[in-house]
Design an enzyme around this catalytic site. Structure first.
Site, mmCIF file in Angstrom:
data_model
loop_
_atom_site.group_PDB
_atom_site.id
_atom_site.type_symbol
_atom_site.label_atom_id
_atom_site.label_comp_id
_atom_site.label_asym_id
_atom_site.label_seq_id
_atom_site.Cartn_x
_atom_site.Cartn_y
_atom_site.Cartn_z
ATOM 1 N N ASP B 319 41.886 34.896 57.833
ATOM 2 C CA ASP B 319 41.866 34.076 59.046
ATOM 3 C C ASP B 319 42.982 34.529 60.002
ATOM 4 O OD1 ASP B 319 41.170 32.073 60.898
ATOM 5 O OD2 ASP B 319 42.324 30.510 59.870
ATOM 6 N N ASP B 321 43.325 35.720 63.033
ATOM 7 C CA ASP B 321 42.994 35.833 64.449
ATOM 8 C C ASP B 321 43.818 36.840 65.251
ATOM 9 O OD1 ASP B 321 42.274 32.480 64.700
ATOM 10 O OD2 ASP B 321 41.304 33.981 65.927
ATOM 11 N N ARG B 346 48.377 36.847 64.458
ATOM 12 C CA ARG B 346 48.442 35.885 63.345
ATOM 13 C C ARG B 346 48.852 36.599 62.058
ATOM 14 N NH1 ARG B 346 44.593 31.243 64.444
ATOM 15 N NH2 ARG B 346 43.983 30.963 62.283
#
Lengths: 201, 586
Positions: B319, B321, B346
């Protein structure tokens, strides 16, 4: 503080219902109010189906095997070592839940505290609501969606399309007093990176 | 620069005394192009097209900032819940034009506030009547709205339920609106619009629900969409070969675009970050690099055509990003003048690219702890373990979430690194400040079933995070001329609000309510104030009647208190709020 929140949410909910102009008549009114105000929706969704996702899976209440008493117990006490919060503010003070006190439970074991603790009467009402309106129900339907949300939101449109093959939607367009923006559709440009776009132009 | 500043000041003076003349003119494309030399105003989301969030204003400076105090506050609305959310929050950057401030609340109401005379007067509020239940049920990460854009006599704003709204700046009446995103497909909008030329540009959120992401441009005159660039290429388009499965994973491949981009008029290029692939933590579901997820995109602003891309985390299983803003800065690197694109990802790495061609210039970790990779390849900028021939990347296999490794601690945690809260770049010092989430968290993989239809308006994440360890934060400074870290100011809580820099100061806010100013060179704290509400929005600065103010929205929203609160136990029970704080000297 928590109590204040509870009233605040009840007030917001009351305002929502008043605004939508829908009279909720059946005996589950109170349970529905609590289901919304205590934010069961936040984890179990309006359908009670819960489901996976970001914060871990909440149980599917539509498929629960629990009795009314067990459901009520789960709401009061939460679940040891799981994400289901306890809605009785004093659940782990005197052994009333599973015979346990907070001191006997480790940090990962004690269920989370509910954001909005409930009074016994609220717990009773919401447990009954789960049994009457959620437990044993199959897939969510348009009718169930409407009785949960009332009119005025597009949240039920997806059920309309599925259940009525679009017929319901045509009806909905004639319903007043919907705001004009509630029928707006996306009118997207063509894909800017499509290979033959230049030729098409 | 000083000349145009002077002209702007004179113009502002004249117009200030004749508001009707000004109303007819409004904010022009020219003004937006020159927003960097208009210090008293903050005309566009990131202050100007470079997204530097640098203000040359220096009435408030390191010698007197200790005297900063509250000038006025204002209570806003939009605190109510909806869908799966118990309350809205504030993540917006106020926009200021000639003393008139425009802010939004989480549900998209726009407020016009007259700041002249050292006090606040709300002139109007436009309530878009956002469909709370429809949108709130599919907003992965809170009820948020990051602010408005100005063009001519219009105030442009988005709503969580997918609309672009143009409001008459004088009357507060909606002039027109169009549906840009479709919540029936789990598309929602949280980002601020960006006006370039005669277009307004919109990004979308929803990669946790199986959307196919896009960026769209709407013509301000015709109110029609002029282009839409999908972040997941269609079959046959370049990049589609990076989706190697036979189940059409690309159709639900994610790639959100919910942070406002930047623009370089010199090359007519729009820079925009793209979010994670879906399902987030089941990378085996979507073998291949999964372009253009986790990428920086450079687009021709007139056509939306992709000029180049740089992917940070191919076949992401974390995850991580790359939705963050791309900061455009001109600076020498090791003595060579460069046109840079700076992005703090991220995944815990800060990147400098050559923004004219997308080539990697330098990269370094800006967090204290990175475990998913040993580092970046100094030539390509890819993680060293990346193998273009492997469909499912394992990186550091003992950390990377996978079916074989279904419960794993990752550092940085899935919030980053650095999330949407914006960085700030000081062109005087050539230092770039990153609002850091110093974190690890635990991922549990729950594989999705390939070929099974993706539930409509249902989470599609392939697992989820939980928070067994404490998360803190920092402001980390990087010298862009060398690509080296030159300072780290640690904070007890993660940075959830973003930064502002002035010639000698850096401002930030914390989720426990603290707002502080640091010395831009030493990162020593020079001033702080506790607002008593969680800060989840970036500070900005402007002048009104010639006097400098610092403004910040206060009210914790976002994903933190629902999904991440266990990592910051002191913040539990922090009440929601919705207010605006404005500070000044004397």
């Amino acid at each position: 503080m928590a109590k204040r929140f509870h009233y605040a949410f009840a007030a917001i909910f009351a305002a929502t219902v008043a605004g939508s102009g829908v009279a909720l008549a059946d005996s589950s009114d109170e349970g529905l109010r609590v289901f919304k105000a205590a934010n069961c929706v936040g984890c179990h969704k309006w359908t009670g189906a819960g489901g996976g996702g970001y914060g871990g899976a909440a149980a599917n209440l539509r498929k629960t095997k629990l009795t009314l008493e067990q459901i009520e117990l789960t709401i009061r006490c939460g679940r040891i070592s799981k994400g289901m919060p306890h809605f009785d503010a004093d659940a782990y003070t005197d052994g009333r839940c599973y015979g346990m006190k907070a001191a006997q439970l480790g940090p990962g074991q004690i269920p989370p505290e509910a954001d909005h603790p409930l009074r016994p009467a609220d717990i009773d009402a919401v447990a009954k609501y789960v049994v009457a309106n959620i437990k044993g129900q199959g897939e969510a339907t348009l009718d169930q969606c409407h009785s949960f949300f009332g009119a005025g939101s597009r949240v039920c449109d997806m059920y309309a399309k599925r259940d009525e093959g679009g017929v319901q939607h045509a009806d909905a367009e004639q319903q007043e007093p919907a705001e004009a923006h509630q029928h707006m559709k996306v009118d997207a440009a063509t894909d800017s990176n499509a290979p033959h776009q230049d030729a098409e132009k | 620069m000083s000349k145009s500043t002077c002209v702007a000041a004179v113009v502002a003076l004249i117009l200030g005394s004749q508001p009707t003349v000004f109303a007819a003119e409004g904010v022009t494309a020219e003004q937006l192009l020159n927003a960097d030399s208009d210090p008293g105003n903050w005309l566009t989301h990131h202050k100007d097209y470079s997204a530097q969030r640098f203000s040359p204003l220096n009435q408030i400076n390191k010698d007197n900032v200790k005297n900063l105090h509250v000038a006025w506050t204002l209570q806003l609305g939009g605190i109510e819940g909806g869908g799966i959310w118990t309350h809205g929050g504030l993540e917006g950057t106020p926009i200021v034009e000639n003393g008139m401030m425009f802010v939004t609340d989480g549900w998209g109401s726009v407020y016009k506030i007259d700041t002249r005379g050292g006090q606040a007067k709300v002139l109007w509020r436009m309530d878009p009547k956002t469909d709370h239940d429809w949108a709130g049920a599919v907003a992965c990460c809170g009820v948020d709205n990051r602010g408005v854009a100005l063009s001519g006599n219009l105030v442009l704003s988005h709503t969580l339920d997918g609309r672009l709204i143009a409001t008459n700046k004088d009357t507060g009446q909606i002039a027109w609106q169009r549906q840009v995103a479709d919540p029936d497909k789990s598309e929602v909008i949280t980002g601020a619009p960006l006006v370039v030329k005669n277009m307004v540009i919109t990004g979308v959120a929803g990669a946790e629900y199986g959307i196919r992401g896009w960026i769209a441009a709407t013509d301000l005159t015709s109110q029609k969409e002029v282009w839409r660039t999908y972040t997941i290429p269609a079959k046959g388009e370049p990049g589609s070969e990076t989706w190697k499965d036979s189940n059409n994973a690309a159709a639900t491949g994610g790639g959100s675009t919910w942070v406002t981009g930047s623009y370089d008029p010199r090359t007519n290029t729009l820079f925009w970050g793209v979010g994670n692939p879906g399902p987030d933590w089941d990378s085996e579901y979507r073998p291949g690099d999964n372009l253009y997820t986790d990428s920086t995109l450079a687009l021709d602003v007139d056509s939306g055509k992709i000029k180049w891309h740089f992917q940070h985390t191919p076949n992401d299983a974390f995850d991580y990003d790359s939705v963050a803003e791309n900061v455009l800065a001109d600076a020498p690197v090791h003595g060579q003048p460069r046109h840079l694109d700076l992005e703090a990802d991220r995944n815990g790495f800060a990147y400098a690219l050559d923004r004219d061609n997308g080539q990697f210039v330098w990269g370094l970790p800006f967090v204290k702890k990175v475990t998913w990779t040993k580092g970046l390849d100094p030539e390509t900028g890819k993680p060293v373990e990346y193998d273009p021939k492997t469909p499912v990347q394992k990186y550091n296999a003992s950390v990377t979430p996978s079916k074989e490794n279904p419960v794993t601690m990752i550092c940085p945690g899935n919030m980053g690194g650095k999330n949407w809260p914006p960085t700030a770049y000081n062109p005087v010092l050539k230092e770039w400040y990153i609002p850091v989430i110093e974190s690890c968290n635990r991922i549990t993989v729950k594989p999705e079933t390939p070929g099974k239809p993706v539930g409509k308006r249902e989470f599609f994440t392939g697992g989820g995070p939980d928070q067994p360890v404490r998360i803190t934060g920092s402001v980390t400074a990087i010298d862009v001329t060398t690509g080296k870290e030159v300072g780290k100011h640690e904070t007890p809580f993660p940075m959830l609000g973003g930064l502002l820099t002035t010639p000698d100061l850096v401002f930030y806010g914390q989720p426990d309510g603290k707002i502080a100013a640091l010395d831009a060179k030493t990162l020593q704290e020079l001033w702080s104030f506790n607002t008593g509400g969680g800060v989840n929005a970036p500070p900005m600065t402007f002048t009104s009647d010639g006097k400098q103010y610092v403004a910040i929205l206060v009210g914790q929203g976002g994903a933190w208190d629902k999904w991440f609160i266990e990592s910051t136990p002191e913040l539990k029970g922090m009440p929601p709020g919705s207010s605006l704080y404005v500070f000044s000297l004397n």
